[in-house]
Scaffold this motif. Structure first.
Motif, PDB file in Angstrom:
ATOM      1  N   ASP A   1       0.823  -1.222   0.000  1.00 41.27           N
ATOM      2  CA  ASP A   1       0.000   0.000   0.000  1.00 41.27           C
ATOM      3  C   ASP A   1       0.851   1.263   0.000  1.00 41.27           C
ATOM      4  O   ASP A   1       0.333   2.358  -0.229  1.00 41.27           O
ATOM      5  N   GLU A   2       2.141   1.117   0.272  1.00 42.79           N
ATOM      6  CA  GLU A   2       3.049   2.275   0.370  1.00 42.79           C
ATOM      7  C   GLU A   2       3.970   2.404  -0.837  1.00 42.79           C
ATOM      8  O   GLU A   2       4.944   3.160  -0.787  1.00 42.79           O
ATOM      9  N   LEU A   3       3.698   1.694  -1.919  1.00 41.17           N
ATOM     10  CA  LEU A   3       4.610   1.689  -3.066  1.00 41.17           C
ATOM     11  C   LEU A   3       4.775   3.073  -3.686  1.00 41.17           C
ATOM     12  O   LEU A   3       5.889   3.481  -4.048  1.00 41.17           O
ATOM     13  N   SER A   4       3.674   3.816  -3.830  1.00 46.78           N
ATOM     14  CA  SER A   4       3.747   5.146  -4.456  1.00 46.78           C
ATOM     15  C   SER A   4       4.634   6.085  -3.660  1.00 46.78           C
ATOM     16  O   SER A   4       5.381   6.896  -4.221  1.00 46.78           O
ATOM     17  N   VAL A   5       4.578   5.980  -2.325  1.00 41.81           N
ATOM     18  CA  VAL A   5       5.397   6.832  -1.469  1.00 41.81           C
ATOM     19  C   VAL A   5       6.854   6.371  -1.497  1.00 41.81           C
ATOM     20  O   VAL A   5       7.780   7.188  -1.563  1.00 41.81           O
TER      21      VAL A   5
END
Length: 433
Positions: free
Chosen positions: A180-184
């Motif tokens: 869920d944190e890939l974009s960040v």
């Protein structure tokens, strides 16, 4: 799909899977994606078919694929190379345990596609043997496993060496919080494509358990399972110590087994996988090293010698069987306490455990009747041989065979003539007295 691929695809497969259909448009338009699909749903082809046609042969490394284990990297290399040869694209693998000098020489030829494990890829980057200046896409397979602990730092270091315009593609069979944190984490807009509810590629898999308390009882259960006709299984352990114990016990009893461990050389691991795929061994004992992405066609069963500690681990283990519509069996070994904990672990899933028994040389969910003795195939064969020996037929055959041989000549024993003169002298003196 390009014409060269379409013809080859129609010869091997009936139709694309859900994940292959879903991610193709995004990958073709350079969109970074996260693809989530069940095990055995064709995720390797899902990124291979859309990305290979974008490559310009001879223009340097343009596609980099990272895999968590040597076995998965080698398997992915074979799949990509099969399709790459159709359009003149070169593929090179970079894995630990292989000949380093040979890999460096191959990199000097500037392969179009590189598939490797994170540690070896980073080593080649640090020593300036691998250059990613022309890289267009980086694929991280088994992302939920790769983006954890020390491997996460290695993947981030590799990503920093790529151009800012590089397309990222993540693939996984399960979804963990880190996804869920890939974009960040990577500073890109990443589209999530989850087809777990739509996919129908998984075959029917029966989930059951066999009662066994100690490691000795579990090993004995494995031996009994190998007496079942056409039975083969991938056996998972939580520690190499227990794995080596079971392997030594089974080899002592002449059961055809082999091991797959992290400390083995690549040649040994490849040999074990090759023998298992050719059905020359019945049991392949391994840790969770082989639980990620390994494809063994028509594998009948998976056995949890040591029970998994998380739901994701269980999903990846049992995902080695029942692939591409084939039926499968997932067996767990343990006592009542172990099975109770496993049922709690699987409470949030659709898996239902059934108690199974070994009887009449097959697995069944019916408990044997009281007093009924279960006899393995090997014991039946030995008892049949004993009956023949008692009946005297075997002795008659042996006598007939031996009667055709000539009997050896008897050798005359030589008398011991040592000190004969001394003995005669003493006799004469005694007679005179």
């Amino acid at each position: 799909m390009i014409e060269q691929f379409q013809k080859h695809f129609d010869e091997k497969y009936k139709q694309p899977t859900a994940i292959q259909k879903a991610v193709a448009p995004a990958l073709k338009t350079d969109q970074s994606v996260l693809g989530i699909a069940p095990t055995g749903s064709g995720k390797t082809l899902a990124f291979t078919l859309p990305l290979l046609p974008k490559i310009m042969p001879g223009e340097g490394t343009q596609l980099l694929v990272l895999a968590p284990s040597q076995e998965l990297a080698i398997q992915t290399t074979k799949v990509i190379r099969e399709w790459a040869t159709l359009i003149g694209v070169s593929v090179q693998s970079l894995t630990g345990g292989a000949n380093l000098r040979r890999q460096v020489m191959n990199l000097h030829q500037h392969p179009d596609v590189v598939v490797g494990t994170p540690g070896r890829v980073l080593h080649m980057l640090d020593n300036h043997h691998l250059k990613l200046g022309h890289l267009m896409t980086m694929v991280i397979d088994e992302a939920d496993d790769m983006l954890q602990d020390d491997t996460l730092a290695v993947v981030e270091d590799i990503e920093r060496a790529t151009p800012l315009s590089t397309q990222l593609a993540f693939f996984s069979a399960t979804k963990s919080p880190v996804l869920d944190e890939l974009s960040v984490m990577f500073g890109r807009d990443i589209e999530t494509i989850d087809v777990r509810d739509e996919d129908t590629s998984q075959g029917p898999v029966e989930h059951g358990y066999l009662s066994a308390r100690t490691n000795a009882q579990k090993t004995a259960t494995l031996r009994r399972l190998t007496s079942i006709k056409d039975f083969r299984a991938l056996v998972f352990f939580n520690s190499t110590r227990t794995l080596n114990y079971a392997a030594s016990r089974l080899r002592h009893e002449h059961v055809p087994v082999d091991t797959l461990g992290g400390r083995q050389k690549q040649v040994q691991r490849e040999k074990a996988m090759r023998m298992f795929r050719k059905r020359q061994i019945k049991l392949l004992l391994t840790t969770d090293l082989a639980a990620r992405g390994i494809d063994i066609p028509k594998l009948p069963a998976v056995i949890n010698f040591d029970l998994p500690t998380s739901l994701n681990t269980y999903i990846h283990r049992v995902g080695r069987t029942g692939r591409q519509g084939e039926p499968g069996l997932a067996l767990s070994l343990g006592d009542d306490h172990d099975i109770r904990d496993l049922k709690k672990l699987l409470a949030d899933s659709d898996y239902e455990l059934t108690k199974l028994y070994i009887g009449d040389n097959k697995l069944t969910n019916q408990k044997p009747e009281e007093g009924q003795q279960v006899v393995s195939i090997k014991k039946q064969a030995s008892r049949h041989l004993q009956k023949e020996q008692l009946s005297g037929e075997t002795h008659k055959k042996m006598n007939q065979t031996l009667s055709g041989f000539s009997k050896p000549k008897k050798r005359r024993k030589k008398k011991n003539r040592k000190n004969k003169g001394i003995r005669l002298k003493h006799r004469r003196k005694n007679n005179e007295n």
